[in-house]
Design an enzyme around this catalytic site. Structure first.
Site, PDB file in Angstrom:
ATOM      1  N   GLY A  11       0.968  -1.153   0.116  1.00  0.00           N
ATOM      2  CA  GLY A  11       0.025  -0.136  -0.095  1.00  0.00           C
ATOM      3  C   GLY A  11       0.670   1.275   0.046  1.00  0.00           C
ATOM      4  CE  LYS A  12       3.052   3.745  -4.841  1.00  0.00           C
ATOM      5  NZ  LYS A  12       2.760   3.532  -6.128  1.00  0.00           N
ATOM      6  N   GLY A  13       0.436   5.704   0.740  1.00  0.00           N
ATOM      7  CA  GLY A  13      -0.374   6.882   1.391  1.00  0.00           C
ATOM      8  C   GLY A  13       0.534   8.086   1.567  1.00  0.00           C
ATOM      9  CB  SER A  14      -0.043  11.377   3.059  1.00  0.00           C
ATOM     10  OG  SER A  14      -0.534  10.865   3.769  1.00  0.00           O
ATOM     11  N   GLY A  16       4.055   7.401   3.094  1.00  0.00           N
ATOM     12  CA  GLY A  16       5.015   6.454   2.315  1.00  0.00           C
ATOM     13  C   GLY A  16       4.494   5.287   1.825  1.00  0.00           C
ATOM     14  CB  VAL A  18       2.444  -0.501   3.745  1.00  0.00           C
ATOM     15  CG1 VAL A  18       2.316  -1.814   4.804  1.00  0.00           C
ATOM     16  CG2 VAL A  18       2.157   0.755   4.886  1.00  0.00           C
ATOM     17  CE  LYS A  33       2.352   4.293   8.950  1.00  0.00           C
ATOM     18  NZ  LYS A  33       1.516   4.591  10.059  1.00  0.00           N
ATOM     19  CG  ASP A 135      -8.403   8.302  11.971  1.00  0.00           C
ATOM     20  OD1 ASP A 135      -9.617   8.745  11.790  1.00  0.00           O
ATOM     21  OD2 ASP A 135      -7.837   8.399  11.030  1.00  0.00           O
TER      22      ASP A 135
HETATM   23  C1  430 Z   1      -1.030   2.570   6.125  1.00  0.00           C
HETATM   24  C2  430 Z   1      -1.268   1.285   6.472  1.00  0.00           C
HETATM   25  O1  430 Z   1      -1.248   0.703   7.755  1.00  0.00           O
HETATM   26  C3  430 Z   1      -1.224  -0.455   8.042  1.00  0.00           C
HETATM   27  C4  430 Z   1      -1.216  -1.419   7.103  1.00  0.00           C
HETATM   28  C5  430 Z   1      -1.195  -2.800   7.937  1.00  0.00           C
HETATM   29  N1  430 Z   1      -1.374  -3.955   7.363  1.00  0.00           N
HETATM   30  C6  430 Z   1      -0.845  -5.020   7.899  1.00  0.00           C
HETATM   31  N2  430 Z   1      -1.077  -6.312   7.306  1.00  0.00           N
HETATM   32  C7  430 Z   1      -1.806  -5.842   6.122  1.00  0.00           C
HETATM   33  C8  430 Z   1      -2.243  -6.409   4.962  1.00  0.00           C
HETATM   34  C9  430 Z   1      -2.902  -5.901   3.867  1.00  0.00           C
HETATM   35  C10 430 Z   1      -3.039  -4.521   4.102  1.00  0.00           C
HETATM   36  C11 430 Z   1      -2.542  -3.849   5.090  1.00  0.00           C
HETATM   37  C12 430 Z   1      -1.924  -4.372   6.168  1.00  0.00           C
HETATM   38  S1  430 Z   1      -1.263  -2.543   9.430  1.00  0.00           S
HETATM   39  C13 430 Z   1      -1.180  -0.899   9.317  1.00  0.00           C
HETATM   40  C14 430 Z   1      -1.092  -0.093  10.696  1.00  0.00           C
HETATM   41  N3  430 Z   1      -0.967   1.459  10.472  1.00  0.00           N
HETATM   42  O2  430 Z   1      -1.316  -0.450  11.715  1.00  0.00           O
HETATM   43  C15 430 Z   1      -2.648   1.020   5.785  1.00  0.00           C
HETATM   44  C16 430 Z   1      -3.752   1.312   6.431  1.00  0.00           C
HETATM   45  C17 430 Z   1      -4.988   1.011   5.905  1.00  0.00           C
HETATM   46  C18 430 Z   1      -5.097   0.394   4.691  1.00  0.00           C
HETATM   47  C19 430 Z   1      -4.170   0.027   3.977  1.00  0.00           C
HETATM   48  C20 430 Z   1      -2.615   0.539   4.440  1.00  0.00           C
HETATM   49  C21 430 Z   1      -1.954  -0.077   3.503  1.00  0.00           C
HETATM   50  F1  430 Z   1      -2.102  -0.431   2.420  1.00  0.00           F
HETATM   51  F2  430 Z   1      -1.133   1.053   3.173  1.00  0.00           F
HETATM   52  F3  430 Z   1      -1.040  -0.915   3.941  1.00  0.00           F
END
Ligand code: 430
Length: 183
Positions: A11-14, A16, A18, A33, A135
């Site tokens: 995954g991606k977000g603001s 950075g 994952v 992350k 949140d």
């Molecule tokens: C920002 C990111 O934060 C995450 C992602 C987590 N995670 C753990 N196993 C995963 C399997 C699939 C997708 C995400 C997964 S834990 C976690 C945290 N901050 O505790 C996030 C948050 C919400 C949705 C998606 C994502 C991601 F895609 F960026 F990973």
């Protein structure tokens, strides 16, 4: 860094990226992350340090487990190593169900609810100060391979103790704000 092998990006977000990683010592699948802090303000950096400090103290079956952190000063990047939840997040699960016109059973809804409440009890009774998540929403609730529910993303959380003022700032996602925050 050489303790882990990167497998893919999930995954991606603001913040950075994952990434899915494998720990070399035991082959365990985890995630990290990745956050570049070079353009962060002092306040944002402080928030990042506080997120890591909160996460490492929360050890509960319904909270995304924190394992380690790596600071790469040359790249100005921190890596927070966490538990992998192969079921993804509940936000995505709802979208998928909606698309396929399926219902989520009441039993599943109660299971998710009960486990999120367990996670909150842990946060709110944390020794050394209550942890306010601030949140909670479907996208921050994760599902592991055994369908256990894990509350994650403490990026906006606050630690409240005797010397902290009550958090008055407005953060979070409006749809999911608590009545006292709206007030
Ligand atoms: C920002 C990111 O934060 C995450 C992602 C987590 N995670 C753990 N196993 C995963 C399997 C699939 C997708 C995400 C997964 S834990 C976690 C945290 N901050 O505790 C996030 C948050 C919400 C949705 C998606 C994502 C991601 F895609 F960026 F990973």
């Amino acid at each position: 860094m050489d303790k882990y092998d990167v497998i893919s990006t999930i995954g991606k977000g603001s913040f950075g990226l994952v990434k899915l990683i494998k720990r070399r010592s035991d082959g365990r699948t985890l995630v990290w992350k990745e956050m570049n802090y070079s353009r962060m303000s002092a306040r944002e950096k402080q928030q990042l340090v506080s997120e890591v400090n909160i996460l490492r103290e929360l050890n509960h079956p319904n909270i995304v487990r924190y394992y380690d952190r790596i600071v790469d000063r040359k790249e100005a990047t921190v890596y927070i190593i966490m538990e992998y939840c192969s079921g993804g997040d509940v936000g995505r699960m709802i979208k998928k169900k909606k698309k396929s016109k399926e219902y989520i059973t009441e039993e599943v809804i109660w299971k998710i609810f009960a486990q999120v409440v367990s996670a909150l009890v842990e946060c709110h009774s944390h020794k050394g100060g209550k942890v306010l998540h601030r949140d909670i929403k479907p996208a921050n609730i994760f599902i592991d391979s055994q369908k256990n529910i894990k509350l994650g993303d403490f990026g906006l959380s606050r630690l409240m103790n005797e010397d902290s003022e009550f958090a008055q700032t407005h953060v979070g996602t409006p749809y999911y704000m608590s009545p006292e925050q709206i007030q």
